[in-house]
Scaffold this active site. Structure first.
Site, mmCIF file in Angstrom:
data_model
loop_
_atom_site.group_PDB
_atom_site.id
_atom_site.type_symbol
_atom_site.label_atom_id
_atom_site.label_comp_id
_atom_site.label_asym_id
_atom_site.label_seq_id
_atom_site.Cartn_x
_atom_site.Cartn_y
_atom_site.Cartn_z
ATOM 1 N N CYS A 13 0.789 -1.213 0.000
ATOM 2 C CA CYS A 13 0.000 0.000 0.000
ATOM 3 C C CYS A 13 0.833 1.281 0.000
ATOM 4 C CB CYS A 13 -0.971 -0.045 1.164
ATOM 5 S SG CYS A 13 -2.467 0.884 0.857
ATOM 6 N N HIS A 54 -3.193 -5.805 2.710
ATOM 7 C CA HIS A 54 -2.855 -5.810 4.143
ATOM 8 C C HIS A 54 -3.490 -7.058 4.745
ATOM 9 C CE1 HIS A 54 -1.576 -1.565 4.500
ATOM 10 N NE2 HIS A 54 -2.567 -1.239 3.729
#
Ligand code: GLN
Length: 251
Positions: free
Chosen positions: A99, A200
């Site tokens: 990310c 994640h």
């Protein structure tokens, strides 16, 4: 096995600022899976202003962070880390970036307010944030050679839309979730020894096959081609649970 050959080191970039949605689990997974194969495995912290030990790292991990945290680290990445990262990767090390970390390894990350954070261009991607955040579980049909099972699962929460240039190829196609930009169906990127993703969760505990691919790849330069088998039944059961969520609901 010589001492040097037995060591495995994970380098954690900005553990104090770029570490959200359980990213720490990736560090634990890499260290433990190497330890279970008899390596002396450890992780070193690489916060701002620190480069000590970077040249002995096998796998770098760069986690996620909100715009505020990215604003605090991008200059240090350019000024202090970039050249050593490039050299260590050229010597065979590997990078996993998630990310916000993934975005800063590209050309730039532009916030929804239009502020532009320059990246280090290690991967041919650019990111522009949109107003709507992409949040939820993700299932990816991966296109990575030697990865078995051929799926990756995780959780995403980002405003950034990432677009791949010709030098980067996607990790795979999303079966569920938004992935890179919510429009071209791709997720993540792979370029040389760099793996970028929006997953994640944390990522590696539910994707032990990707963890092993990264460990094996980083130790190839030391003549390590195979890793002993581990009982991954618990990890793959968790993986399977997310896959089931991607099944179309029976009407
Ligand atoms: N701040 C970035 C974005 O919103 C990255 C977020 C993250 O790392 N989860 O897209």
């Amino acid at each position: 096995m010589s001492d040097k050959k037995k060591r495995f080191t994970v380098g954690w970039l900005y553990p104090d600022l770029m570490n959200i949605y359980g990213d720490r689990g990736n560090i634990l997974t890499l260290v433990k899976r190497a330890e279970w194969r008899g390596f002396e495995a450890s992780a070193i912290d690489l916060p701002r202003g620190t480069t000590t030990g970077m040249d002995s790292v096998d796998v770098f991990f760069f986690g996620g962070g909100q715009d505020r945290e990215q604003a605090l680290v991008y200059q240090d990445l350019i000024d202090h880390k970039q050249s050593i990262l490039e050299q260590t990767v050229a010597d065979g090390a590997v990078i996993l970036a998630v990310c916000g970390g993934y975005q800063l390894l590209g050309h730039f990350y532009q916030t929804a307010e239009g502020e532009k954070f320059p990246g280090i261009g290690l991967i041919d991607v650019r990111t522009e944030a949109g107003k709507k955040r992409f949040i939820g579980d993700v299932v990816v049909d991966a296109q990575i050679e030697g990865l078995e099972p051929r799926t990756l699962v995780g959780f995403e929460n980002h405003s950034g839309r990432t677009y791949l240039g010709p030098a980067a190829r996607p990790l795979g196609k999303v079966r569920m979730g938004s992935g890179n930009n919510g429009s071209d169906g791709t997720e993540g990127c792979m370029q040389g020894a760099v793996v970028g993703t929006y997953l994640h969760g944390s990522l590696l505990p539910k994707n032990p096959h990707l963890a092993d691919l990264l460990i094996r790849r980083s130790l190839t330069r030391r003549g390590v081609t195979e890793l002993g088998r581990l009982d991954d039944s618990a990890e793959l059961a968790a993986h399977e649970r997310i896959l089931q969520r991607a099944q179309p609901r029976a009407l």
